[in-house]
Design a protein around this motif. Structure first.
Motif, PDB file in Angstrom:
ATOM      1  N   GLY A  39      25.028 -40.257  21.773  1.00 43.22           N
ATOM      2  CA  GLY A  39      23.784 -40.963  22.084  1.00 43.22           C
ATOM      3  C   GLY A  39      23.941 -42.091  23.090  1.00 43.22           C
ATOM      4  O   GLY A  39      22.967 -42.773  23.403  1.00 43.22           O
ATOM      5  N   HIS A  41      24.065 -42.063  26.156  1.00 42.90           N
ATOM      6  CA  HIS A  41      23.290 -41.818  27.373  1.00 42.90           C
ATOM      7  C   HIS A  41      21.874 -42.379  27.313  1.00 42.90           C
ATOM      8  O   HIS A  41      21.198 -42.452  28.332  1.00 42.90           O
ATOM      9  CB  HIS A  41      23.183 -40.310  27.635  1.00 42.90           C
ATOM     10  N   LYS A  42      21.421 -42.781  26.145  1.00 41.32           N
ATOM     11  CA  LYS A  42      20.028 -43.210  25.977  1.00 41.32           C
ATOM     12  C   LYS A  42      19.658 -44.269  27.019  1.00 41.32           C
ATOM     13  O   LYS A  42      20.390 -45.194  27.274  1.00 41.32           O
ATOM     14  CB  LYS A  42      19.808 -43.740  24.572  1.00 41.32           C
ATOM     15  N   ALA A  47      21.624 -36.305  29.747  1.00 47.37           N
ATOM     16  CA  ALA A  47      21.279 -35.687  28.468  1.00 47.37           C
ATOM     17  C   ALA A  47      22.442 -34.798  28.054  1.00 47.37           C
ATOM     18  O   ALA A  47      23.146 -34.252  28.909  1.00 47.37           O
ATOM     19  CB  ALA A  47      20.004 -34.866  28.589  1.00 47.37           C
TER      20      ALA A  47
END
Length: 81
Positions: A39, A41-42, A47
């Motif tokens: 996660g 990359h949020k 993605a």
């Protein structure tokens, strides 16, 4: 985070995968759970990429994030400076 992925490691990451199981490869290079997404990359344009194993075997996930065969290694790490 920049537009280019971080090189998580300069070599492929071997993983024994199970037939029918899905794995989510980290495309940004920021995950602490390489080669898989955690996660990190949020908020970025990155993605995770879903990979579903077709059989039980060892695969080599890309660690440098430069592969043209994502999520698997294509040898691109050999060209890193």
């Amino acid at each position: 985070m920049t537009d280019a992925p971080k090189i998580a490691q300069p070599n492929p990451i071997p993983v024994e995968v199970e037939a029918g199981k899905s794995y989510f490869w980290c495309s940004c290079g920021q995950s602490a759970s390489q080669p898989f997404c955690d996660g990190s990359h949020k908020g970025s344009g990155f993605a995770p990429l879903k990979y579903t194993a077709d059989e039980d075997h060892k695969v080599f996930f890309c660690g440098c994030k430069q592969t043209g065969n994502a999520p698997l290694c294509d040898g691109s790490h050999k060209d890193l400076a």
